[in-house]
Design an enzyme around this catalytic site. Structure first.
Site, short mmCIF file in Angstrom:
data_model
loop_
_atom_site.label_atom_id
_atom_site.label_comp_id
_atom_site.label_asym_id
_atom_site.label_seq_id
_atom_site.Cartn_x
_atom_site.Cartn_y
_atom_site.Cartn_z
N ASP A 125 0.84 -1.20 0.00
CA ASP A 125 0.00 0.00 0.00
C ASP A 125 0.87 1.25 0.00
O ASP A 125 1.46 1.61 1.02
CB ASP A 125 -0.94 0.02 1.21
CG ASP A 125 -1.96 1.17 1.07
OD1 ASP A 125 -1.93 1.86 0.04
OD2 ASP A 125 -2.78 1.36 1.98
C1 BGC Z 1 -4.48 3.95 0.58
C2 BGC Z 1 -5.13 2.88 -0.25
C3 BGC Z 1 -5.23 3.31 -1.68
C4 BGC Z 1 -3.84 3.63 -2.18
C5 BGC Z 1 -3.80 4.01 -3.64
C6 BGC Z 1 -3.19 4.43 -0.04
O1 BGC Z 1 -2.71 5.57 0.59
O2 BGC Z 1 -4.25 3.46 1.87
O3 BGC Z 1 -6.39 2.58 0.26
O4 BGC Z 1 -5.82 2.31 -2.46
O5 BGC Z 1 -3.33 4.70 -1.41
O6 BGC Z 1 -4.40 5.22 -3.88
#
Ligand code: BGC
Length: 768
Positions: free
Chosen positions: A311
């Site tokens: 993530d």
């Molecule tokens: C979030 C995710 C998200 C990802 C891509 C992260 O900061 O925790 O939920 O899918 O960014 O945008």
């Protein structure tokens, strides 16, 4: 940039005949031997650099400055000046041609994505297509209610349908995959991301997780109008200590298995082939570097066979956690743990080749990660046609919204929860009244879509005053006054609000939280209506006029004073495109409320995390004062509005439930029934909920646990008997050895309208 005319049906795998790669079945597990061999052959032709490149996920670089026109949701570097943006864009295409990028995210335009895909399949050595992901959380052009709101519908099929609509819209704009559903169980109301999940309950979360996967993926994730699902955030992200985003989850494996894993298991069973690992630690080990979690539990126990993506630099964050020495070490730990793809940080691309050469990462580990990603790309249909979601023919915002607007309205109506309706104040007459609409959310379209607002560039949602005006008949008047800003008083605001209330017959008070008070990195220390708005509510209530609170919220709140004491309260979350119209439908009785709380509203903020299925205490009490019992000073250990609560415009009475036998054989079942009668004047849709309590067990059990629910339509005067079957499986729990067992003994059972109401019946599970 002109769209590039690209021939379709490109067969990417050199030397292979068209159609030999078989799309995977719904289970996601049915990889054919043929396709596995083909992947292996392709991997054998890849250089070390190309392998690391496949595992590298980048945000699409746009040759324009701040292409989103907003501060990004994610901290992607979007502030670059134009020259730098153009240079970055060109450099990215060079990297793609060199096989250094396997996935991209957030395609800003179809043209940009086409260009990138062209570079990958036509201009790179091996022509492996890019997989394009995006955050399609609750809509794309058409915006549906935020997920926690939609969970209030207690209707997984609704989530299936809105996910399907979202997939149709977003796939037409070039997405192959969505970073959704978010299936984190969320029990701390302070946590900002409760807004993105399905609430506090495991069963509800599990059913919504599966339904959303099925909706996104349609009949097959390879369809041009499907999105691959990527359930996130694995795992226990919602267990962040004190509800503080990115904080650790100090939980045991038993709790992990009992509470946080079931929605993931259901999502994988429904066919999800990619999953996103979460930022947090569990019991001190960062998930992205946790081999036990990403390999032992995810693959060996849950049987997940797809690919794992980090993530947003969570692999790089192993350094800041103090778990890895440096970025190179972080790349090593993450890939060895079972994280296959690195999101944004670039550290896999940078360090993996050298780590393999240094024998710190076995080549097989790299090959396995690449094979998993190829399998996902194949499931998305990309080897068959890498441009299947890039032809532009379906990419019509106007047509999509036209087609999906009725669904947006239905979803918004079903997401609203009526907490309170003293004296049957609602629904309101459409004429003959003077209505004052007071509060910072009475007008405007800014705070209707929730925290993912920046990614919704489509149609403006319907504001509350617009929806109300459209519903009113001649002879009704509507005065709209802000009265307060969201967090600050407005000069003269209270005076004008009091004047409007004084001149009205009824006050609609539109107060609550803004878009940015929930979502990522938006945990609140106190789950309250901001002070300026609370002061407004007090002043308006002091006029003595009947007040209906229309609460805007991304989480459960603790309501006090005039807000709590209002005659009626509607919880309206962030409802998306049809916000104002849906609320007006309920206010004026064109639709009836049916939503139920997916998360408890505690009495005071200090009770959080508060959830209904807490374990039985050794000193339980319903009292607010009994000494040496389990309650905070001055309040009972209860919710103000519990999980499952929600009123209808009917008046539903439940008979005492009965069981068809008082003893359940080990392999038998018990049928629990109750009769619901609508004594009210209006039709209603009631949600009957089945809860159990295991009286004596080797692990202390929750005071109640939801096992099933059913929505029942009851016209005025109608009675209907509802039945649920319970088998031994429904009585099982997880032990400290992580065994799933049921133990013989007495069980209480309720069929009720919420987690704390109703009368119980009981039965005994006999030993086998
Ligand atoms: C979030 C995710 C998200 C990802 C891509 C992260 O900061 O925790 O939920 O899918 O960014 O945008």
């Amino acid at each position: 940039m002109n769209p590039i005319d690209i021939e379709r049906r490109i067969i990417v795998l050199a030397g292979l005949a068209a159609g030999t790669l078989t799309a995977l079945g719904k289970s996601g597990a049915a990889e054919t031997t043929a396709s596995r061999n083909e992947h292996a052959a392709l991997i054998a032709r890849m250089t070390l650099q190309e392998k690391a490149g496949q595992l590298n996920l980048e945000g699409i670089q746009s040759p324009t400055e701040d292409p989103w026109g907003v501060k990004a949701v994610n901290p992607v570097e979007r502030k670059a000046n134009l020259a730098a943006a153009i240079a970055n864009h060109k450099a990215q295409l060079v990297r793609i041609r060199a096989g250094k990028v396997g996935m991209v995210m957030s395609p800003l335009t179809l043209d940009l994505m086409r260009l990138a895909q062209h570079a990958a399949v036509k201009e790179s050595r091996l022509g492996i297509p890019l997989l394009c992901a995006g955050d399609i959380i609750h809509g794309f052009h058409t915006v549906f209610p935020v997920p926690v709101g939609e969970a209030a519908s207690f209707e997984p099929d609704l989530a299936r349908r809105t996910a399907r609509a979202s997939a149709i819209e977003a796939s037409a704009a070039g997405h192959d995959m969505t970073y959704a559903p978010m299936v984190d169980i969320a029990r701390d109301q302070r946590w900002g991301r409760v807004v993105e999940a399905a609430g506090e309950d495991v069963l509800l979360g599990t059913l919504f997780a599966a339904a959303r996967v099925e909706g996104f993926q349609g009949t097959s994730p390879s369809n041009a109008d499907s999105l691959l699902a990527c359930p996130k955030h694995f795992a226990a992200y919602g267990a962040a200590e004190a509800g503080l985003d990115y904080a650790g989850a100090p939980i045991t494996e038993r709790i992990l298995h009992s509470v946080y894993l079931p929605p993931f298991a259901a999502a994988y069973k429904a066919g999800a082939m990619m999953t996103m690992v979460s930022f947090n630690t569990i019991d001190g080990v960062p998930n992205t570097g946790n081999h036990r979690l990403l390999t032992g539990i995810l693959r060996d126990e849950l049987g997940f066979q797809g690919a794992v993506v980090s993530d947003f630099e969570s692999e790089k964050e192993l350094v800041k956690h103090g778990f890895a020495v440096d970025e190179r070490d972080a790349a090593r730990l993450a890939i060895l743990a079972g994280c296959d793809v690195s999101m944004i940080s670039g550290i896999f691309l940078h360090y993996l080749p050298e780590l393999v050469r240094a024998k710190l990462v076995p080549m097989e580990v790299l090959d396995r990660a690449v094979a998993r990603l190829l399998k996902v790309k194949e499931a998305a249909g990309l080897f068959d046609d890498p441009f299947r979601r890039l032809d532009g023919n379906r990419n019509s915002e106007a047509l999509h919204i036209k087609a999906h607007r009725p669904l947006a309205r239905e979803a918004a109506i079903k997401s609203i929860v009526l907490l309170k309706n003293e004296g049957g104040l609602l629904p309101l007459a459409k004429s003959g009244q003077r209505i004052a609409l007071i509060g910072p959310f009475g007008t405007g379209d800014l705070h209707l879509n929730g925290p993912w607002q920046p990614i919704f560039t489509g149609v403006k949602p319907t504001a509350l005053d617009v929806g109300i005006k459209a519903a009113l008949h001649d002879g009704a008047s509507l005065t709209v006054v802000a009265g307060s800003d969201i967090e600050k008083p407005l000069p003269g605001g209270i005076e004008s609000a009091v004047a409007a209330a004084t001149n009205a017959d009824i006050v609609l008070l539109a107060i609550g939280e803004s878009n940015d008070m929930s979502g990522e990195s938006s945990s609140r220390p106190e789950i309250i209506v901001p002070a300026a708005q609370q002061a407004l509510a007090e002043a308006v209530a002091a006029t003595g006029k009947p007040v209906i609170v229309i609460l805007k919220n991304g989480r459960a709140l603790a309501l006090t004073g005039a807000v709590r004491n209002a005659q009626a309260i509607l919880v309206t979350w962030f409802l998306g495109t049809e916000s104002g119209s849906a609320i007006a439908d309920l206010l004026f009785g064109d639709a009836a409320p049916s939503g139920r709380l997916p998360m408890s509203f505690p009495i005071v903020p200090g009770q959080v995390p508060y959830y209904y299925c807490h374990e039985s205490s050794g000193r339980p009490t319903d009292s607010a004062t009994e000494p040496f019992t389990s309650h905070f000073i001055g309040i009972p250990n209860q919710a103000l509005y519990p999980f499952g609560h929600g009123l209808t415009y009917g008046e539903i009475k439940y008979s005492t439930p009965s069981v068809d036998k008082i003893q359940m054989q080990w392999d038998g079942k018990v049928t629990v029934s109750t009769t619901l009668t609508n004594h009210g004047k209006r039709d209603a849709e009631e949600t009957a909920q089945l809860y159990i309590h295991d009286r004596v067990a080797s692990i202390v059990q929750p005071v109640r646990l939801l096992k099933a629910f059913r929505k029942v339509s009851l016209s005025s005067g109608q009675a209907e008997t509802v039945q649920f079957d319970l088998g031994r499986h429904d009585l099982e729990f997880i032990t400290t050895d992580l065994a799933r067992i049921a133990e013989p003994g007495m069980f209480d059972v309720w069929i009720s309208s919420s987690a704390t109401t109703g009368t119980k019946a009981s039965f005994e599970l006999l030993a086998g």
